[in-house]
Design a protein around this motif. Structure first.
Motif, PDB file in Angstrom:
ATOM      1  N   LYS B   3       0.833  -1.207   0.000  1.00  0.00           N
ATOM      2  CA  LYS B   3       0.000   0.000   0.000  1.00  0.00           C
ATOM      3  C   LYS B   3       0.867   1.255   0.000  1.00  0.00           C
ATOM      4  O   LYS B   3       1.952   1.264   0.549  1.00  0.00           O
ATOM      5  CB  LYS B   3      -0.872   0.031   1.258  1.00  0.00           C
ATOM      6  N   VAL B   5       0.616   5.384   0.949  1.00  0.00           N
ATOM      7  CA  VAL B   5      -0.231   6.445   1.478  1.00  0.00           C
ATOM      8  C   VAL B   5       0.517   7.788   1.487  1.00  0.00           C
ATOM      9  O   VAL B   5       0.176   8.701   0.745  1.00  0.00           O
ATOM     10  CB  VAL B   5      -0.749   6.112   2.892  1.00  0.00           C
ATOM     11  N   GLU B 145      -3.217  10.645  -0.679  1.00  0.00           N
ATOM     12  CA  GLU B 145      -4.648  10.876  -0.416  1.00  0.00           C
ATOM     13  C   GLU B 145      -5.041  12.287  -0.868  1.00  0.00           C
ATOM     14  O   GLU B 145      -5.999  12.467  -1.614  1.00  0.00           O
ATOM     15  CB  GLU B 145      -4.900  10.688   1.097  1.00  0.00           C
ATOM     16  N   LYS B 165      -5.413   5.472  -8.049  1.00  0.00           N
ATOM     17  CA  LYS B 165      -5.179   5.947  -6.690  1.00  0.00           C
ATOM     18  C   LYS B 165      -5.742   4.939  -5.683  1.00  0.00           C
ATOM     19  O   LYS B 165      -5.080   4.571  -4.711  1.00  0.00           O
ATOM     20  CB  LYS B 165      -5.859   7.309  -6.524  1.00  0.00           C
ATOM     21  N   LEU B 166      -6.926   4.467  -5.989  1.00  0.00           N
ATOM     22  CA  LEU B 166      -7.558   3.483  -5.117  1.00  0.00           C
ATOM     23  C   LEU B 166      -6.693   2.219  -5.040  1.00  0.00           C
ATOM     24  O   LEU B 166      -6.444   1.670  -3.976  1.00  0.00           O
ATOM     25  CB  LEU B 166      -8.951   3.156  -5.675  1.00  0.00           C
ATOM     26  N   CYS B 167      -6.226   1.766  -6.213  1.00  0.00           N
ATOM     27  CA  CYS B 167      -5.380   0.562  -6.252  1.00  0.00           C
ATOM     28  C   CYS B 167      -4.150   0.745  -5.368  1.00  0.00           C
ATOM     29  O   CYS B 167      -3.801  -0.128  -4.581  1.00  0.00           O
ATOM     30  CB  CYS B 167      -4.905   0.262  -7.663  1.00  0.00           C
ATOM     31  N   THR B 169      -3.558   2.996  -2.889  1.00  0.00           N
ATOM     32  CA  THR B 169      -3.786   3.186  -1.457  1.00  0.00           C
ATOM     33  C   THR B 169      -4.267   1.903  -0.787  1.00  0.00           C
ATOM     34  O   THR B 169      -4.020   1.673   0.384  1.00  0.00           O
ATOM     35  CB  THR B 169      -4.786   4.335  -1.174  1.00  0.00           C
ATOM     36  N   LYS B 170      -4.948   1.049  -1.539  1.00  0.00           N
ATOM     37  CA  LYS B 170      -5.447  -0.198  -0.960  1.00  0.00           C
ATOM     38  C   LYS B 170      -4.526  -1.394  -1.217  1.00  0.00           C
ATOM     39  O   LYS B 170      -4.733  -2.475  -0.669  1.00  0.00           O
ATOM     40  CB  LYS B 170      -6.828  -0.535  -1.529  1.00  0.00           C
ATOM     41  N   GLY B 171      -3.579  -1.191  -2.167  1.00  0.00           N
ATOM     42  CA  GLY B 171      -2.710  -2.302  -2.510  1.00  0.00           C
ATOM     43  C   GLY B 171      -3.371  -3.341  -3.417  1.00  0.00           C
ATOM     44  O   GLY B 171      -2.952  -4.485  -3.473  1.00  0.00           O
ATOM     45  N   TYR B 172      -4.422  -2.945  -4.165  1.00  0.00           N
ATOM     46  CA  TYR B 172      -5.086  -3.865  -5.114  1.00  0.00           C
ATOM     47  C   TYR B 172      -4.297  -3.905  -6.405  1.00  0.00           C
ATOM     48  O   TYR B 172      -3.585  -2.966  -6.721  1.00  0.00           O
ATOM     49  CB  TYR B 172      -6.450  -3.332  -5.539  1.00  0.00           C
ATOM     50  N   TYR B 177      -9.161  -7.053 -10.197  1.00  0.00           N
ATOM     51  CA  TYR B 177     -10.317  -6.330 -10.722  1.00  0.00           C
ATOM     52  C   TYR B 177     -10.880  -6.999 -11.979  1.00  0.00           C
ATOM     53  O   TYR B 177     -12.091  -7.230 -12.088  1.00  0.00           O
ATOM     54  CB  TYR B 177      -9.935  -4.869 -11.024  1.00  0.00           C
TER      55      TYR B 177
END
Ligand code: SF4
Lengths: 459, 194
Positions: B3, B5, B145, B165-167, B169-172, B177
């Motif tokens: 992740k 941040v 963020e 950004k979501l990927c 910050t979440k580590g996806y 997906y």
């Protein structure tokens, strides 16, 4: 709404759109090779994910293969392992592989078109930036990284933002001695190496319409050198005639049906591009690069410009050239005729036609490397091989070779090489090697003279 | 993927423009079949001189420059699509690259490896490079963020695709997906093949 050629092909492949994010684009053909695929295969294996559509993948060995004695085991252990890994991965996953020595083996961007795998209206990807080559057929084709190779393995799709649209028009009459390679080198020199970043480019105008498929491939191939993700040219009769009868082309009625669809793949009149340039064909001359990126190019009649910034100075320092100099008469000891930009039969015909009856300069080491086994065979059938041999040249076996110098084909440090490939980066053709990008005609002329010559001054 | 941040660190400046992936990792190091160990050969031919000695003029060899942030000249990562370039930079220990322009494929490759490419205006990059060269202990604060970069020369915001950004910050990652969309993809395939 009026659509561009790019919109038409793109929109037909969108599976879904993520809000405020990328789109899911369906891929019709996935091309792979030994260098950028192994980590993707590993990734899937580790996560226990099967390959979604092995039938839509085609593999070849090209980047890391020797161009001499291909029948012998590869000496370099790491290279050999990389090829063995590819063979194993393809076998385990039922993927068609044209391995070293196969009659269809060759550079991925040369073999897919010549086998009829590349077709108009398709979406194609490969872990190689010159995938843009296939856009010559009116396909959306672009290079991807290895993580994306894994994505396509897993889902037959990529996640990607839709690029903006750019059109480059070149109209008018080309001068004698100006080849498709000169046209694209001119475009890049004129517009700059990041002019295309964020865009997909369409090439339009009579200059491209009059080109053969080989010429169009040379142009689209180097779209990435101006930063564009890909380049396209609307398919026309030249395209259909080229594909007809190729191994993987449809036959009979089904081919005719495809042609009917392919004919609709044209930019609508009044469709809007985000950016557009128009250039005059008559302005173009045989081109040469003098620096360490493909945008650092000049016409044969021009002199090396002068710029203050440090990156420019660093490039000239590396090349050992001075501002204000002409490149004509510069001694060169190496010539490389090959790479996915210029290793098709037409390129060898151009070179042979010039070389016929002449002798290679003593100081020159020339590497003539066909793009595929099929090209190599045709060189033989058409009698070009004899012309080359009589002039003192030796043909090598197909592969990427000195384009990226991953195998033994390295230009020695400090030497100048006139190369028909697409990149003149520092060390691209070997540590310390100095690359001058040019057309096959300019390369052939340099090989004969042992120095750079102005072919417009010859008969 | 790890992740991402926030990060506050010093930076290493490479002021050269048009740094291509052949410089980041030369082709002769692409023979490995896994992703590890490329950091050792990052900028290999700029790090070492022809005689094999270290090139002390190259910023990566200057101990005054340290940190997980790379600040580089315009049009970073152009050329070959080799993801090995992103692997090499990440493997060396960088988390962020700041430049005034990134080549498309490189940018995607970086993001897919938890490496954040931040694009800032050309004027800002020039000032930032000069600042770090003058004061190597300059700290740069990055907040993903809030999408901000803050240094002594001011605070600016940067753009990033909301999904990416979501990927980060979440580590996806994208594979998760895409696999979650399998039904949609298969339905699409069916209508294609009719
Ligand atoms: S010939 Fe050169 S540019 Fe083309 S695929 Fe091979 S290495 Fe890449």
């Amino acid at each position: 709404m009026k659509k561009t050629l790019f919109d038409k092909v793109w929109d037909a492949h969108v599976v879904d759109v993520i809000k405020n994010g990328p789109q899911i684009l369906y891929i019709d053909k996935h091309l792979i090779h030994e260098v950028t695929s192994p980590q993707a295969f590993n990734e899937l294996e580790q996560r226990n994910i099967p390959i979604a559509r092995p039938d839509k993948i085609v593999a070849t060995a090209d980047h890391n293969t020797p161009t001499q004695n291909q029948h012998l085991p590869i000496k370099d252990i790491q290279s050999r392992k990389q090829l063995e890994q590819l063979t194993k991965n393809c076998k385990n996953n039922n993927i068609t592989l044209y391995e070293l020595g196969h009659k269809y083996n060759g550079i991925i961007h040369v073999i897919a078109p010549e086998l009829g795998i590349t077709q108009p209206g398709m979406t194609m990807v490969c872990g190689d930036s010159h995938t843009s080559t296939h856009g010559a057929f009116g396909a959306i084709a672009f290079g991807i990284g290895t993580s994306q190779v894994a994505q396509v393995f897993a889902s037959q799709c990529v996640l990607i933002q839709k690029p903006k649209k750019l059109r480059v028009n070149v109209n008018g009459k080309l001068k004698k001695g100006v080849l498709p390679k000169d046209v694209i080198l001119y475009i890049i020199a004129k517009l700059g190496t990041n002019s295309g970043t964020g865009y997909f480019c369409e090439y339009a105008g009579n200059v491209f319409e009059e080109m053969t498929m080989e010429g169009r491939m040379t142009v689209c191939n180097m779209s990435i050198e101006m930063g564009a993700r890909g380049g396209m040219i609307a398919p026309d009769q030249t395209t259909f005639d080229y594909i007809k009868g190729k191994k993987f082309a449809s036959k009979g009625i089904s081919f005719e049906q495809k042609v009917t669809y392919w004919k609709t793949l044209k930019t609508d009149q009044d469709a809007i591009f985000d950016q557009e340039y128009s250039l005059d064909a008559a302005e173009i001359e045989p081109m040469l690069t003098y620096g360490t990126n493909p945008g650092m190019g000049i016409k044969i009649s021009e002199k090396i410009p002068n710029q203050k910034d440090t990156s420019f100075k660093k490039a000239l320092e590396y090349m050992q050239f001075k501002p204000g100099e002409s490149l004509i008469n510069k001694t060169i000891n190496y010539v490389f005729l090959g790479s996915c930009t210029n290793s098709r039969i037409e390129d060898f015909r151009v070179a042979a036609n010039y070389i016929k009856g002449k002798q290679k300069a003593k100081n020159v080491n020339a590497w003539l490397v066909p793009g595929s086994q099929q090209v190599a065979k045709q060189i033989q059938t058409e009698g070009l091989q004899q012309i080359f041999e009589a002039a003192g040249f030796q043909l090598r076996q197909p592969g990427c070779s000195a384009c990226l110098a991953m195998n033994d084909d390295k230009i020695p440090e400090g030497e100048y090489c006139v190369s028909t490939s697409n990149r003149n980066f520092e060390g691209r053709q070997g540590q310390g090697a100095r690359t001058i990008l040019a057309s096959p005609l300019m390369a052939a002329a340099a090989a004969i003279a042992g120095k750079i010559v102005d072919i417009t001054q010859q008969n | 993927m790890e992740k991402f941040v926030k990060i506050t660190d010093t930076a290493i400046p490479i002021a050269t423009e048009n740094i291509d992936t052949d410089q980041i990792i030369p082709a002769r190091f692409l023979k490995a079949t896994d992703k590890k160990g490329f950091g050792e050969n990052l900028f290999r031919d700029w790090k070492y001189k022809k005689d094999g000695n270290k090139n002390l003029e190259f910023p990566l060899n200057q101990s005054k420059y340290q940190g997980k942030i790379l600040v580089a000249g315009n049009n970073f990562g152009c050329g070959s699509s080799r993801e090995h370039a992103a692997w090499a930079i990440a493997d060396y220990g960088f988390k962020v690259i700041i430049s005034s322009f990134f080549a498309d494929i490189f940018k995607g490759n970086a993001l897919n490896n938890g490496l954040l490419p931040i694009q800032v205006p050309e004027k800002y990059i020039k000032e930032l490079l000069a600042l770090i060269q003058e004061k190597p202990n300059t700290k740069i604060a990055i907040d993903l963020e809030k999408q901000t970069v803050e240094t002594a020369i001011g605070k600016i915001t940067f753009k990033i695709d909301a999904y990416k950004k979501l990927c980060l910050t979440k580590g996806y990652d994208d594979i998760d997906y895409l696999i979650s969309k399998k039904d949609k993809i298969e339905a699409f395939e069916k209508q294609l093949e009719i």
